[in-house]
Design a protein around this motif. Structure first.
Motif, mmCIF file in Angstrom:
data_model
loop_
_atom_site.group_PDB
_atom_site.id
_atom_site.type_symbol
_atom_site.label_atom_id
_atom_site.label_comp_id
_atom_site.label_asym_id
_atom_site.label_seq_id
_atom_site.Cartn_x
_atom_site.Cartn_y
_atom_site.Cartn_z
ATOM 1 N N UNK A 1 48.213 38.374 37.191
ATOM 2 C CA UNK A 1 47.404 37.521 37.804
ATOM 3 C C UNK A 1 45.962 38.451 37.797
ATOM 4 N N UNK A 2 45.952 39.778 38.085
ATOM 5 C CA UNK A 2 45.165 40.379 38.274
ATOM 6 C C UNK A 2 44.479 40.704 36.841
ATOM 7 N N UNK A 3 45.011 40.959 35.648
ATOM 8 C CA UNK A 3 44.491 40.936 34.390
ATOM 9 C C UNK A 3 43.648 39.685 34.132
ATOM 10 N N UNK A 4 44.503 38.633 34.569
ATOM 11 C CA UNK A 4 43.835 37.265 34.358
ATOM 12 C C UNK A 4 42.452 36.950 35.050
ATOM 13 N N UNK A 5 42.214 37.589 36.283
ATOM 14 C CA UNK A 5 41.091 37.530 37.098
ATOM 15 C C UNK A 5 40.026 38.353 36.348
ATOM 16 N N UNK A 6 40.388 39.592 35.825
ATOM 17 C CA UNK A 6 39.518 40.403 35.283
ATOM 18 C C UNK A 6 38.912 39.868 33.999
ATOM 19 N N UNK B 1 41.300 25.775 32.594
ATOM 20 C CA UNK B 1 41.174 27.032 33.367
ATOM 21 C C UNK B 1 40.441 26.854 34.446
ATOM 22 N N UNK B 2 39.383 25.863 34.724
ATOM 23 C CA UNK B 2 38.829 25.756 35.810
ATOM 24 C C UNK B 2 39.335 25.369 37.083
ATOM 25 N N UNK B 3 40.499 24.400 36.749
ATOM 26 C CA UNK B 3 41.278 24.202 37.847
ATOM 27 C C UNK B 3 42.121 25.457 38.212
ATOM 28 N N UNK B 4 42.851 26.217 37.251
ATOM 29 C CA UNK B 4 43.342 27.341 37.458
ATOM 30 C C UNK B 4 42.541 28.475 38.428
ATOM 31 N N UNK B 5 41.132 28.759 37.882
ATOM 32 C CA UNK B 5 40.418 29.670 38.517
ATOM 33 C C UNK B 5 40.086 29.153 40.012
ATOM 34 N N UNK B 6 40.045 27.835 40.003
ATOM 35 C CA UNK B 6 39.576 27.139 41.473
ATOM 36 C C UNK B 6 40.753 27.469 42.580
ATOM 37 N N UNK B 7 42.058 27.575 41.757
ATOM 38 C CA UNK B 7 43.069 27.896 42.918
ATOM 39 C C UNK B 7 43.536 29.242 42.982
ATOM 40 N N UNK B 8 43.239 30.136 41.947
ATOM 41 C CA UNK B 8 43.681 31.565 41.749
ATOM 42 C C UNK B 8 42.866 32.399 42.417
ATOM 43 N N UNK B 9 41.382 32.310 41.770
ATOM 44 C CA UNK B 9 40.247 33.270 42.227
ATOM 45 C C UNK B 9 40.250 33.464 43.775
ATOM 46 N N UNK B 10 39.983 32.545 44.430
ATOM 47 C CA UNK B 10 39.658 32.652 46.007
ATOM 48 C C UNK B 10 40.739 33.292 46.527
ATOM 49 N N UNK B 11 42.280 33.410 46.293
ATOM 50 C CA UNK B 11 43.321 33.892 46.968
ATOM 51 C C UNK B 11 43.148 35.262 46.384
ATOM 52 N N UNK B 12 43.219 35.421 44.977
ATOM 53 C CA UNK B 12 43.132 36.593 44.402
ATOM 54 C C UNK B 12 42.017 37.778 45.078
#
Length: 257
Positions: free
Chosen positions: A66-71, A22-33
């Protein structure tokens, strides 16, 4: 007399703080999201920081996960979804899905299959959460109110004694309209989110999990999600929840009507 020494309980580490894929996924998705949207979260403290539960959101855009995952990540929990089985066969993307504990579900199936039920048991045992869209697909309601739900979330909750936490969001359609193929990047959008209290399913526990019980329990879950969305939108939902079968609409797939 030597006073008794009381050792304070250790503060439990959040699952988000432990190294994982999840650290990898967060590093990829959170900045773009974060470039796409900012979140205004109401009652975020109602999302349990520990323990297993089902998170049940409304669904009206293909970018919702993607949005709910970020939340979920922002509130300290690792998002795990019931995802279409076909997605697990996509190169690289499928690997991330498997490694992050997402749960494959056949497109024509439901949460009644053996894999999702086994996953629910594991989730309960390991104190994790799973995000299930009770509607099963994007709402067909013309005004994007939650439509009639399917029974998978209720079944999983009742069979595994898992709480259901309702959550509603509004504004994602500005990032990606329903059934759209393109994302709207600018200007940055605002998405309102509200977390609810656990759905009271006590009236259904101990009852046979037949279609009648599951349908009633599902309606209670959908009522909770709809009430949250009413608060966010500042208006009332239709008195009768949209049912695709009454409007000659397919249960799955894209719908442009």
């Amino acid at each position: 007399m030597v006073p008794e020494t009381v050792t304070p309980p250790k503060k439990q580490r959040s699952e988000k703080s432990r190294p994982s894929i999840f650290w990898v996924l967060a590093g990829l998705i959170i900045p773009i999201g974060s470039l796409l949207a900012r979140f205004r979260i109401v009652d975020g403290d109602k999302l349990p920081r520990t323990g297993a539960f089902i998170l049940a959101p409304n669904h009206y855009s293909e970018i919702d996960p993607v949005m709910i995952g970020m939340v979920s990540w922002k509130l300290g929990r690792l998002p795990r979804f019931l995802a279409k089985e076909s997605l697990f066969r996509v190169p690289v993307f499928g690997w991330f899905l498997r490694k992050s504990g997402q749960v494959p579900v056949s497109r024509g199936g439901s949460a009644r299959g053996s894999a999702p039920l086994e996953a629910a048991q594991r989730i309960a045992a390991e104190g994790q959460i799973v995000i299930i869209y009770p509607e099963g697909s994007l709402t067909r309601d013309p005004d994007m109110w939650p439509m009639r739900g399917k029974t998978g979330a209720a079944r999983m909750a009742l069979e595994n004694d898992l709480p259901v936490i309702p959550i509603a969001h509004w504004g994602t359609q500005q990032v990606m309209a329903r059934y759209a193929k393109k994302i709207s990047w600018f200007p940055r959008k605002t998405i309102d989110v509200k977390v609810g209290d656990p759905v009271d399913l006590s009236a259904f526990r101990g009852r046979p999990l037949d279609n009648s019980t599951l349908t009633e329990a599902t309606a209670v879950i959908m009522d909770a999600i709809t009430a949250l969305l009413e608060d966010l939108r500042g208006e009332k939902a239709p008195a009768e929840r949209w049912d695709p079968t009454k409007h000659d609409q397919k249960e799955t797939g894209r719908f442009d009507g």
